[in-house]
Design a protein around this motif. Structure first.
Motif, PDB file in Angstrom:
ATOM      1  N   MET A  43       0.841  -1.159   0.000  1.00 35.41           N
ATOM      2  CA  MET A  43       0.000   0.000   0.000  1.00 35.41           C
ATOM      3  C   MET A  43       0.888   1.223   0.000  1.00 35.41           C
ATOM      4  SD  MET A  43      -2.708   1.355   2.856  1.00 35.41           S
ATOM      5  CE  MET A  43      -3.959   0.208   2.400  1.00 35.41           C
ATOM      6  N   ALA A  44       0.512   2.212  -0.776  1.00 33.51           N
ATOM      7  CA  ALA A  44       1.226   3.485  -0.805  1.00 33.51           C
ATOM      8  C   ALA A  44       0.203   4.605  -0.661  1.00 33.51           C
ATOM      9  CB  ALA A  44       1.993   3.639  -2.114  1.00 33.51           C
ATOM     10  N   ILE A  45       0.535   5.597   0.150  1.00 36.14           N
ATOM     11  CA  ILE A  45      -0.357   6.727   0.384  1.00 36.14           C
ATOM     12  C   ILE A  45       0.283   7.979  -0.206  1.00 36.14           C
ATOM     13  CG2 ILE A  45      -1.604   8.101   2.101  1.00 36.14           C
ATOM     14  CD1 ILE A  45      -2.401   5.153   2.129  1.00 36.14           C
ATOM     15  N   TYR A  46      -0.482   8.697  -1.037  1.00 26.02           N
ATOM     16  CA  TYR A  46      -0.022   9.927  -1.664  1.00 26.02           C
ATOM     17  C   TYR A  46      -0.962  11.065  -1.294  1.00 26.02           C
ATOM     18  CZ  TYR A  46       2.881   7.079  -4.748  1.00 26.02           C
ATOM     19  OH  TYR A  46       3.803   6.214  -5.245  1.00 26.02           O
ATOM     20  N   ASP A  47      -0.420  12.279  -1.159  1.00 25.84           N
ATOM     21  CA  ASP A  47      -1.294  13.429  -0.997  1.00 25.84           C
ATOM     22  C   ASP A  47      -1.739  13.890  -2.385  1.00 25.84           C
ATOM     23  OD1 ASP A  47       0.817  14.905  -2.064  1.00 25.84           O
ATOM     24  OD2 ASP A  47       1.275  15.953  -0.204  1.00 25.84           O
ATOM     25  N   MET A  48      -2.596  14.898  -2.456  1.00 22.74           N
ATOM     26  CA  MET A  48      -3.138  15.319  -3.736  1.00 22.74           C
ATOM     27  C   MET A  48      -2.114  16.056  -4.600  1.00 22.74           C
ATOM     28  SD  MET A  48      -5.930  13.840  -3.844  1.00 22.74           S
ATOM     29  CE  MET A  48      -6.516  14.453  -5.386  1.00 22.74           C
ATOM     30  N   ALA A  49      -0.977  16.422  -4.038  1.00 18.44           N
ATOM     31  CA  ALA A  49       0.105  17.019  -4.828  1.00 18.44           C
ATOM     32  C   ALA A  49       0.990  15.932  -5.444  1.00 18.44           C
ATOM     33  CB  ALA A  49       0.936  17.949  -3.952  1.00 18.44           C
ATOM     34  N   ASP A  61       3.779  -2.666   3.783  1.00 19.42           N
ATOM     35  CA  ASP A  61       3.549  -4.020   3.298  1.00 19.42           C
ATOM     36  C   ASP A  61       2.638  -4.679   4.319  1.00 19.42           C
ATOM     37  OD1 ASP A  61       3.697  -6.323   1.814  1.00 19.42           O
ATOM     38  OD2 ASP A  61       5.585  -6.972   2.717  1.00 19.42           O
ATOM     39  N   ILE A  62       1.388  -4.874   3.955  1.00 17.79           N
ATOM     40  CA  ILE A  62       0.378  -5.374   4.888  1.00 17.79           C
ATOM     41  C   ILE A  62      -0.149  -6.715   4.386  1.00 17.79           C
ATOM     42  CG2 ILE A  62      -1.850  -4.909   5.969  1.00 17.79           C
ATOM     43  CD1 ILE A  62      -1.329  -1.926   5.407  1.00 17.79           C
ATOM     44  N   GLN A  63      -0.186  -7.687   5.263  1.00 18.07           N
ATOM     45  CA  GLN A  63      -0.775  -8.985   4.943  1.00 18.07           C
ATOM     46  C   GLN A  63      -2.290  -8.902   5.171  1.00 18.07           C
ATOM     47  OE1 GLN A  63       1.135 -11.387   3.630  1.00 18.07           O
ATOM     48  NE2 GLN A  63       2.775  -9.884   3.800  1.00 18.07           N
ATOM     49  N   ALA A  64      -3.054  -9.661   4.409  1.00 13.98           N
ATOM     50  CA  ALA A  64      -4.513  -9.632   4.507  1.00 13.98           C
ATOM     51  C   ALA A  64      -4.987  -9.942   5.928  1.00 13.98           C
ATOM     52  CB  ALA A  64      -5.135 -10.612   3.515  1.00 13.98           C
ATOM     53  N   ASP A  65      -4.293 -10.824   6.636  1.00  8.88           N
ATOM     54  CA  ASP A  65      -4.682 -11.184   8.006  1.00  8.88           C
ATOM     55  C   ASP A  65      -4.568  -9.999   8.964  1.00  8.88           C
ATOM     56  OD1 ASP A  65      -4.620 -13.588   6.708  1.00  8.88           O
ATOM     57  OD2 ASP A  65      -3.091 -14.490   7.983  1.00  8.88           O
ATOM     58  N   SER A  79      -6.283  -4.586  11.757  1.00 10.24           N
ATOM     59  CA  SER A  79      -5.629  -3.968  12.916  1.00 10.24           C
ATOM     60  C   SER A  79      -4.673  -2.836  12.527  1.00 10.24           C
ATOM     61  CB  SER A  79      -4.861  -5.028  13.707  1.00 10.24           C
ATOM     62  OG  SER A  79      -3.812  -5.564  12.914  1.00 10.24           O
ATOM     63  N   GLN A  80      -4.605  -2.471  11.256  1.00 14.35           N
ATOM     64  CA  GLN A  80      -3.690  -1.429  10.804  1.00 14.35           C
ATOM     65  C   GLN A  80      -4.280  -0.045  10.998  1.00 14.35           C
ATOM     66  OE1 GLN A  80      -0.485  -1.749   9.505  1.00 14.35           O
ATOM     67  NE2 GLN A  80      -0.764  -3.809  10.304  1.00 14.35           N
ATOM     68  N   LYS A  81      -3.439   0.883  11.390  1.00 16.53           N
ATOM     69  CA  LYS A  81      -3.824   2.291  11.491  1.00 16.53           C
ATOM     70  C   LYS A  81      -2.980   3.049  10.482  1.00 16.53           C
ATOM     71  CE  LYS A  81      -5.348   2.007  16.143  1.00 16.53           C
ATOM     72  NZ  LYS A  81      -5.730   2.719  17.294  1.00 16.53           N
ATOM     73  N   ILE A  82      -3.651   3.760   9.620  1.00 16.99           N
ATOM     74  CA  ILE A  82      -2.972   4.461   8.537  1.00 16.99           C
ATOM     75  C   ILE A  82      -3.401   5.918   8.565  1.00 16.99           C
ATOM     76  CG2 ILE A  82      -2.684   4.603   6.030  1.00 16.99           C
ATOM     77  CD1 ILE A  82      -3.443   1.568   6.032  1.00 16.99           C
ATOM     78  N   VAL A 125      -3.403   0.401  -3.615  1.00 13.61           N
ATOM     79  CA  VAL A 125      -3.323  -0.928  -3.021  1.00 13.61           C
ATOM     80  C   VAL A 125      -3.017  -1.921  -4.134  1.00 13.61           C
ATOM     81  CG1 VAL A 125      -4.558  -2.678  -1.692  1.00 13.61           C
ATOM     82  CG2 VAL A 125      -5.011  -0.254  -1.283  1.00 13.61           C
ATOM     83  N   THR A 126      -1.957  -2.710  -3.942  1.00 20.03           N
ATOM     84  CA  THR A 126      -1.564  -3.715  -4.930  1.00 20.03           C
ATOM     85  C   THR A 126      -1.570  -5.085  -4.274  1.00 20.03           C
ATOM     86  OG1 THR A 126      -0.150  -2.103  -6.028  1.00 20.03           O
ATOM     87  CG2 THR A 126       0.248  -4.404  -6.529  1.00 20.03           C
ATOM     88  N   GLN A 127      -2.207  -6.025  -4.956  1.00 21.06           N
ATOM     89  CA  GLN A 127      -2.217  -7.413  -4.499  1.00 21.06           C
ATOM     90  C   GLN A 127      -2.028  -8.281  -5.735  1.00 21.06           C
ATOM     91  OE1 GLN A 127      -5.814  -8.726  -2.592  1.00 21.06           O
ATOM     92  NE2 GLN A 127      -4.830 -10.527  -1.753  1.00 21.06           N
TER      93      GLN A 127
END
Length: 53
Positions: free
Chosen positions: A1-7, A15-19, A23-26, A39-41
């Motif tokens: 997963m990668a998070i980008y701002d609008m700029a 790197d997050i596993q489906a399990d 419990s992830q905080k982003i 999100v890439t899988q």
């Protein structure tokens, strides 16, 4: 997963596993605004636009 701002700036990658997804905080430290989460899988990639208030 990668998070980008609008700029288009990359803010975070994880790197997050489906399990572990529930419990992830982003983005806790991000200010209010609109962000793109990519999100890439396997061969699949999705872009999700997220609004934080």
């Amino acid at each position: 997963m990668a998070i980008y701002d609008m700029a288009g700036r990359l803010l975070e990658t994880k790197d997050i596993q489906a399990d572990d997804l529930s419990s992830q905080k982003i983005g806790e430290r991000y200010p209010a605004g609109v962000y793109n989460a990519i999100v890439t899988q396997g061969d699949e990639t999705r872009v999700i636009r997220v609004v934080k208030r």
